[in-house]
Design a protein around this motif. Structure first.
Motif, mmCIF file in Angstrom:
data_model
loop_
_atom_site.group_PDB
_atom_site.id
_atom_site.type_symbol
_atom_site.label_atom_id
_atom_site.label_comp_id
_atom_site.label_asym_id
_atom_site.label_seq_id
_atom_site.Cartn_x
_atom_site.Cartn_y
_atom_site.Cartn_z
ATOM 1 N N ILE A 7 9.993 -7.799 -5.264
ATOM 2 C CA ILE A 7 8.905 -6.969 -5.762
ATOM 3 C C ILE A 7 9.929 -5.903 -6.993
ATOM 4 C CG2 ILE A 7 9.295 -4.766 -4.339
ATOM 5 C CD1 ILE A 7 5.961 -6.327 -5.500
ATOM 6 N N LEU A 31 3.557 -4.075 0.276
ATOM 7 C CA LEU A 31 5.079 -3.929 0.582
ATOM 8 C C LEU A 31 5.197 -2.362 0.810
ATOM 9 C CD1 LEU A 31 7.770 -5.174 1.208
ATOM 10 C CD2 LEU A 31 8.361 -4.677 -1.315
ATOM 11 N N VAL A 32 4.595 -1.508 0.122
ATOM 12 C CA VAL A 32 4.615 0.011 0.143
ATOM 13 C C VAL A 32 3.928 0.300 1.518
ATOM 14 C CG1 VAL A 32 3.583 2.024 -0.637
ATOM 15 C CG2 VAL A 32 4.670 0.465 -2.565
ATOM 16 N N LEU A 40 4.156 -7.259 5.383
ATOM 17 C CA LEU A 40 3.925 -8.012 4.507
ATOM 18 C C LEU A 40 3.672 -9.480 4.602
ATOM 19 C CD1 LEU A 40 4.108 -8.099 1.153
ATOM 20 C CD2 LEU A 40 6.398 -8.837 1.347
ATOM 21 N N ARG A 46 6.605 -1.097 4.214
ATOM 22 C CA ARG A 46 7.815 -0.459 4.214
ATOM 23 C C ARG A 46 7.786 1.249 4.428
ATOM 24 N NH1 ARG A 46 12.260 -4.131 5.070
ATOM 25 N NH2 ARG A 46 10.600 -5.447 6.351
ATOM 26 N N TYR A 47 6.713 1.755 3.516
ATOM 27 C CA TYR A 47 6.604 3.233 3.294
ATOM 28 C C TYR A 47 5.905 3.782 4.456
ATOM 29 C CZ TYR A 47 6.959 7.538 0.994
ATOM 30 O OH TYR A 47 7.162 8.828 0.510
ATOM 31 N N ARG A 57 10.122 1.503 -2.987
ATOM 32 C CA ARG A 57 9.142 0.425 -2.959
ATOM 33 C C ARG A 57 7.937 1.040 -3.833
ATOM 34 N NH1 ARG A 57 13.134 -1.330 -0.615
ATOM 35 N NH2 ARG A 57 13.589 -1.302 -2.818
ATOM 36 N N LEU A 107 6.150 -0.101 -7.203
ATOM 37 C CA LEU A 107 4.785 -0.249 -7.414
ATOM 38 C C LEU A 107 4.302 0.602 -8.696
ATOM 39 C CD1 LEU A 107 2.131 -1.494 -6.334
ATOM 40 C CD2 LEU A 107 1.832 0.570 -5.125
ATOM 41 N N LEU A 165 0.709 -7.590 -3.804
ATOM 42 C CA LEU A 165 2.075 -7.849 -3.304
ATOM 43 C C LEU A 165 2.844 -6.387 -3.102
ATOM 44 C CD1 LEU A 165 4.034 -10.003 -1.945
ATOM 45 C CD2 LEU A 165 5.216 -9.748 -4.271
ATOM 46 N N GLY A 166 2.761 -5.638 -4.329
ATOM 47 C CA GLY A 166 3.444 -4.499 -4.179
ATOM 48 C C GLY A 166 2.760 -3.464 -3.409
ATOM 49 N N ILE A 167 1.434 -3.398 -3.274
ATOM 50 C CA ILE A 167 0.649 -2.648 -2.355
ATOM 51 C C ILE A 167 1.042 -3.063 -0.998
ATOM 52 C CG2 ILE A 167 -1.584 -1.998 -1.462
ATOM 53 C CD1 ILE A 167 -2.503 -2.318 -4.652
ATOM 54 N N GLY A 191 11.571 3.380 2.400
ATOM 55 C CA GLY A 191 10.447 2.804 1.869
ATOM 56 C C GLY A 191 10.131 3.405 0.410
#
Lengths: 300, 345, 566
Positions: free
Chosen positions: A234, B122-123, B245, B126-127, A276, A280, B118-120, A273
């Motif tokens: 990413i 992952l966020v 993910l 992980r976040y 990331r 994004l 994909l970024g969403i 996190g």
């Protein structure tokens, strides 16, 4: 101040990794039209091959540099082979399909590689990193009093060298010329008699090599396991989008900027996190600023 | 028209009646799998709507399911509402998130949309779900256990709740699947398909792209969230791992593999996703020709990846789509033979 | 009276001005034609009106609503429908469904009631279906109602596109090249259909097409674009005889007399053909663009392919060079059967195809581009002869090809052709978008090819220049070769050639019948009149125009002149 400088160095090292990974993505996308979601996974698998040689199979009497060398060599050779294999076994057969279909195929590659690695080397388990240079090689910057590890310098140097090296290869060699021609316009290139298939295979090989190199270099800096390297994708995609999936220099610059952007907040926020989220936001910002029509049309 | 509707309602009822009996008599593990299969089937069904009908790509469907799960779990653990209220809350929150995720889709399509989703995913993975910044809500990497739940005023205790949850899930799934099949042939469904086939033509023919794309994302997220919001009831806990993910990627892969345009393919895919790994890990060990072997979950994901690649090269319409066209082909061939026989006679 | 009013529209793409202060008026009930050579900006203007491209300056008004920045679906609501040249039907839906979507989209139907199959939805559904059947019946499409649109042949898909546009209850239909890929008979049928549609549905139309026979048949009034500017406007008969328009399509009539060329042509008669194309058919998707093409090129000969746009010239070259696979027939090159071979392999045999748009690499420098010849020739090629021939390229050798002017880019493409020392060069639309002086220079290069013994197959819009250099020529019409012969003969019969471009073969009666609706005033003038003149006077003017059977604008001009005289 010292903290800031230290974070800058971490950020630049991280940025170097992102640049490297993104370079491979851009290379493959430009010449074959495949946006490779499995790029991180490919780097990850090659890195574990290197790891296996480094920790598993190296003889205790070998000098450290020899096992490092052999490990990296094994990882790179495997990477090159994997790139070629993917081109000949998979992507050669779908050349005329839509870009989205090709991208979904790379998701299949990602899942398979990811699970194969976690089958062999076990998932979510901390692995010792591969050090290119001994860990104790640390240089202290005189003014700011900041220690810089040789591994950080190695990453930045390799990233820049590879970016310039790749640039020079594309610019000055005969095959590089053919690659640029194919990436500009595959249709015209085939009319000119440029071997488009061969160029695609070499791109996959080179891209896979660069991915492996990036993944091997990053191991000292992250929690090194199968997923974290796969998820490098990413950040690499964010850097690649900064370069518009086309420009190599902009991609490298984007990688370094992203590395810094992801590192500075960790001065205040202790979080695995949050970076990331930064990635994004960068992706969204880039896609909104650049007219997205630009490359979605090109992608078609 | 109405006869076709009756036919579909009947089909849904028969499907429910048949599927409802399947887990009876099996052990708790398989009952859990059965309930989980429906939850995953909801996730795949959400892709049937979003990708199959509207042609939008999303790599964050498990995120929607996760948001539904966390919301429902929270409602039950801290507010102690009836479980159905918790499900409604989960669906509403997922719908809202879906609409927000749909915003970038107004300007992006294809590969770029895949990158953003994909970024969403992952966020959130992980976040939001795992990071200690949100531990007060999500319970961090470990999640939290959901206490006693009630549904329709009945206490769902451990001996019976799996079966009850399965039945409720299955009934809801049959209902939503029926609605989706109806939607396909209706005005809104046609507008969705128009967007899929040619966005440009849809806009010039008066389809409001903004409205329908956001609606599609919202509805799709709500469907995924509906399945997810039952997860706390089925598993007794909420944790980030089921909604990370790779589940999103598996959703995309299995939906495409099974046939992303077909509603029944979602049910097939859900069963595939829940049962196959369990059966593999349960029975997939022993000795073969003197060598001990053990098939772990990883083999399942490898198989999914490889099958997806093979399918995209060989059967572009997915397993269900291919099966369907084969059956139709066979039937029309048989019909032709029959027709000739009549002529001769 | 004016329904669509476009004023001073300017569109730039990067440094290129695609439209330069273009104005246009369309009256209610009128069929307006928009023509012009390739790259003239027709499509851009069209896209501005339908909302796909945003103009930089200028305004578009439709029935007093500003369309300049309206979102695309809003235009549909106001009653502007369009068809697409590259067929944007929803392929996985039936023809009937394709018609119902625009009907429903403009009504208010609820997604949830649709999913629940509430009675209200069922009623609306039946009403839409009935209307769709009615439209399909008018356009002779009833048998296809339940067929998937993607499975239909292209000609029928075009008619479905029209039906779908009509399903919106539009007041204006924009038709983007509706005759592309149709043969002469189908085109004639289309013209009838368009007249019927105007009668039945009371719509106005704006028609962009290369096929002049269609434009001449159906349009009341024609605008001509060239290089992004409005070149001329007028009634079809006037446009067809307008020397400016003819020059824009055919190029300037040259004064040179052919003399020396004839002898060269005669000398080449009995050699074995280098390229032999027999009975080739090809197309894209469901579209068959060319059929039954027979064509030969002998070594060292210059052959021109001429004919209107969309007649199949480009597709023929593509089928020869391997860019697309021929569907039938055979292509022999240098004694080898190359039918269906890859472009890469065919180019290695010594056949160079310079496609439309020149087929260069915009991000490669001039020098790199020419060096690429060494890559493919399998030997190190000295690139200095290219610079001797085109001294301008020597100065620009380090510049990126994408930044060069169109003429310079064409020089790069030609230089590459010379360096490769091929046996045959095929050049598609060499002069497209170039100024006449540059074109003349480039045609000199064709003579160089001839001197080097390289055969040339030329596709060219500027017929005069092409026939000047060519030994023989083929005239393409509707996907087949209509006429062929020595260039000298074709040159002498300019009218015959012009006919294939400007559709003079169309009988006058058809035009007259299409003209029934057509009092057309000078729009700019009428606008002034409508603002400054009291309603009473205006009515008097219109009455007088009607009794004298001539445009109101003409009456106004006459009156104004009288005022001036006094």
């Amino acid at each position: 101040m010292a903290a800031f400088a230290a974070y800058t160095i971490i950020g630049l090292s991280l940025g170097g990794i992102f640049s490297l990974a993104a370079l491979g993505i851009v290379l493959i996308y430009r010449t074959t039209g495949v946006l490779n979601f499995a790029h991180g996974a490919m780097g990850m698998f090659s890195t574990f091959i290197a790891w296996q040689v480094f920790y598993g199979w190296s003889h205790p009497f070998w000098p450290g540099w020899l096992s490092t060398f052999l490990a990296v060599l094994a990882g790179l050779i495997f990477a090159a082979g994997m790139g070629l294999f993917l081109e000949f076994a998979v992507f050669r057969w779908v050349r005329s399909r839509e870009p989205v279909v090709k991208a979904v195929i790379t998701i299949g590659v990602l899942l398979a590689l990811q699970s194969a690695a976690s089958l062999i080397w076990k998932n979510n388990q901390y692995h010792l990193p591969i050090y290119l240079a001994p860990q104790q090689w640390v240089w202290v910057v005189p003014v700011a009093d900041v220690p810089i590890g040789a591994n950080s310098i190695a990453i930045i140097v390799v990233a820049l060298a590879l970016a310039f090296g790749l640039g020079a290869f594309l610019r000055y060699t005969s095959f590089g010329r053919a690659m640029r021609a194919v990436s500009d316009s595959p249709t015209s290139a085939s009319l000119w008699g440029v071997p488009v298939g061969k160029v695609g295979a070499v791109s996959w090989m080179l891209g896979s090599l660069v991915a492996a190199l990036a993944a091997i270099l990053i191991t000292p800096f992250i929690n090194f396991d199968t997923t974290s390297l796969t998820l490098l994708i990413i950040d690499a995609l964010a850097a690649a989008l900064i370069g518009g999936l086309v420009s190599l220099p902009l991609t490298v610059l984007g990688g370094f900027i992203l590395g810094l952007l992801e590192t500075y907040p960790t001065i205040w926020i202790q979080s695995i996190g949050f970076p990331r989220l930064v990635a994004l936001v960068v992706i969204l910002a880039v896609l909104i600023v650049r007219n997205p029509r630009g490359f979605s049309v090109a992608a078609k | 028209m109405t006869s076709r509707l009756m036919f579909r309602v009947l089909g849904a009822l028969v499907a429910f009646a048949l599927l409802a009996r399947i887990p009876v008599g099996f052990d708790v593990g398989f009952k859990f799998d059965a309930a989980l299969a429906v939850i995953w089937a909801f996730g795949l069904l959400s892709l049937v709507l979003l990708t199959g009908y509207v042609g939008q790509i999303s790599l964050c469907q498990a995120t929607f399911a996760g948001v539904g799960a966390y919301t429902a779990g929270m409602m039950v653990s801290s507010v102690h509402v009836d479980y159905l209220v918790a499900v409604i809350a989960g669906v509403v929150v997922a719908f809202a998130l879906g609409v927000i995720v749909g915003l970038p889709a107004l300007r992006l399509r294809g590969i770029t949309l895949a990158i953003v989703t994909l970024g969403i995913a992952l966020v959130f993975d992980r976040y939001i779900f795992q990071d200690h910044a949100f531990e007060w809500f999500t319970g961090g990497t470990g999640g939290w256990r959901v206490g006693q739940a009630t549904m329709f005023g009945l206490r769902m205790d451990s001996s019976t709740h799996l079966m009850a949850a399965y039945l409720v899930l299955l009934a809801l799934f049959c209902l939503v699947a029926l609605l989706l099949v109806n939607l396909h042939e209706s005005g809104a469904g046609r507008r969705f398909r128009a967007i899929r086939d040619s966005e440009l033509a849809a806009a010039t023919m008066g389809v409001n792209l903004t409205r329908y794309k956001l609606l599609a994302f919202g509805m799709s997220a709500a469907i995924a969230g509906m399945g997810g919001s039952f997860y706390p009831l089925v598993a007794g806990s909420v944790s980030p791992q089921p909604f990370w993910l790779f589940t999103s990627l598996q959703f995309a892969a299995i939906a495409v593999l099974m046939g992303v345009r077909y509603v029944p393919a979602a049910a097939l895919g859900g069963a595939f996703m829940a049962f196959v790994p369990d059966v593999l890990t349960r029975y997939g060990h022993g000795t073969f020709m003197g060598h001990a072997y053990e098939i772990s979950y990883d083999w399942f994901q490898i198989a999914v990846g490889v099958l997806l690649i093979v399918q995209l090269i060989a059967l572009p319409d997915g397993v269900w789509g291919d099966l369907r066209s084969r059956v139709r082909h066979a039937r029309s061939a048989a019909g032709a033979v029959g027709g000739r026989r009549v002529k001769v006679a | 009276m004016t329904m669509l009013r476009v004023r001073d529209l300017t569109v730039r793409f990067g440094g290129i001005v695609a439209l330069d202060r273009v104005s246009l008026d369309l009256n209610r009930g009128e069929i307006l034609g928009l023509i012009g050579p390739n790259g003239a900006g027709k499509t851009t203007l069209f896209n501005c009106i339908s909302g796909v491209v945003r103009p930089d300056t200028g305004s578009i008004y439709f029935d007093n609503h500003s369309l300049t920045y309206a979102p695309v679906h809003e235009r549909a609501r106001l009653g502007v429908a369009r068809t697409f040249q590259n067929l944007q039907l929803w392929g996985s839906m039936t023809v009937e469904e394709n018609l119902i979507v625009p009907m429903d989209a403009l009504g208010r139907r609820n997604t949830f009631s649709d999913a629940l199959y509430l009675p209200f939805s069922g009623y609306a559904e039946r009403a839409s279906r009935a209307r769709a059947r009615a439209i399909l019946h008018v356009l002779d499409l009833d048998p296809y109602a339940r067929t998937l649109a993607g499975d239909l042949p292209a000609g029928i898909q075009r008619r479905v596109e029209l039906a779908r546009a009509l399903a919106m209850r539009p007041r204006l239909v924009l038709l983007d090249e509706p005759a592309a890929g149709l043969d002469a008979q189908e085109t004639a049928h289309l013209a009838e259909v368009l007249h019927a549609v105007r009668q039945r549905f009371h719509v106005s139309m704006l028609l962009v097409d290369h096929d002049m026979s269609l434009v001449m048949r159906v349009c009341d009034y024609v605008y001509v674009l060239d290089f992004g500017k409005m070149l001329a406007k007028g009634e079809p008969s006037a446009i067809r005889n307008d020397p400016k328009v003819i020059a824009a399509y055919l190029g300037e009539e040259s004064k040179k007399l052919p003399g020396d060329i004839q002898t060269i042509a005669a000398a080449k008669k009995d050699e074995r053909p280098l390229l032999e194309v027999s009975k080739v058919a090809a197309g894209y998707g469901g579209l068959e663009v060319i059929r039954d093409i027979n064509l030969t090129v002998r070594p060292g000969e210059v052959v021109a392919c001429i004919g209107a746009n969309g007649a199949g010239k480009t597709t023929t070259l593509r089928a020869i060079s391997g860019m697309i696979h021929p569907r039938a027939g055979r292509v022999m090159f240098a004694g080898k059967d190359v039918t269906g071979s890859t472009a890469e392999r065919i180019s290695k045999l010594g056949l160079i195809h310079i496609p439309e748009g020149r087929g260069l690499f915009p991000n490669l420098s001039v020098e790199d581009t020419l060096r690429l010849v060494s890559n493919t020739a399998g030997r190190e090629v000295d690139i200095s002869p290219a610079f001797k021939l085109f001294s301008r390229l020597r100065e620009r050798r380090h510049q990126l090809v994408g930044t060069l002017s169109g003429g310079e880019q064409q020089m790069v493409a030609l230089a590459r052709a010379i360096l490769s020392q091929p046996r045959l060069v095929m050049i598609d639309e060499m002069s497209q978008g170039l100024a006449p002086t540059v074109v003349r220079q480039l045609f000199e290069i064709i003579r160089v090819f001839r001197d080097e013994g390289i055969a040339v197959l030329l596709v060219e819009q500027f017929v005069e220049s092409a026939l000047d250099v060519a030994d023989r020529a083929y005239v393409f019409e509707h996907g087949t070769i209509g006429l062929s012969g020595p260039a000298v003969e074709l040159r002498s019969d300019r009218k015959l050639v012009a006919g294939s471009y400007l559709g003079s073969a169309v009988d006058a009666a058809a035009i007259a019948s299409g003209n029934g609706n057509g009092h057309h005033a000078d729009p700019a003038l009428m606008e002034i009149v409508s603002v400054r003149v009291p309603a009473k006077v205006k009515r008097a003017l219109e009455q007088r125009a009607e009794t004298e059977n001539r445009p109101a604008g003409a009456v106004v001009v006459e009156l104004l002149e009288k005022v001036d005289d006094q």
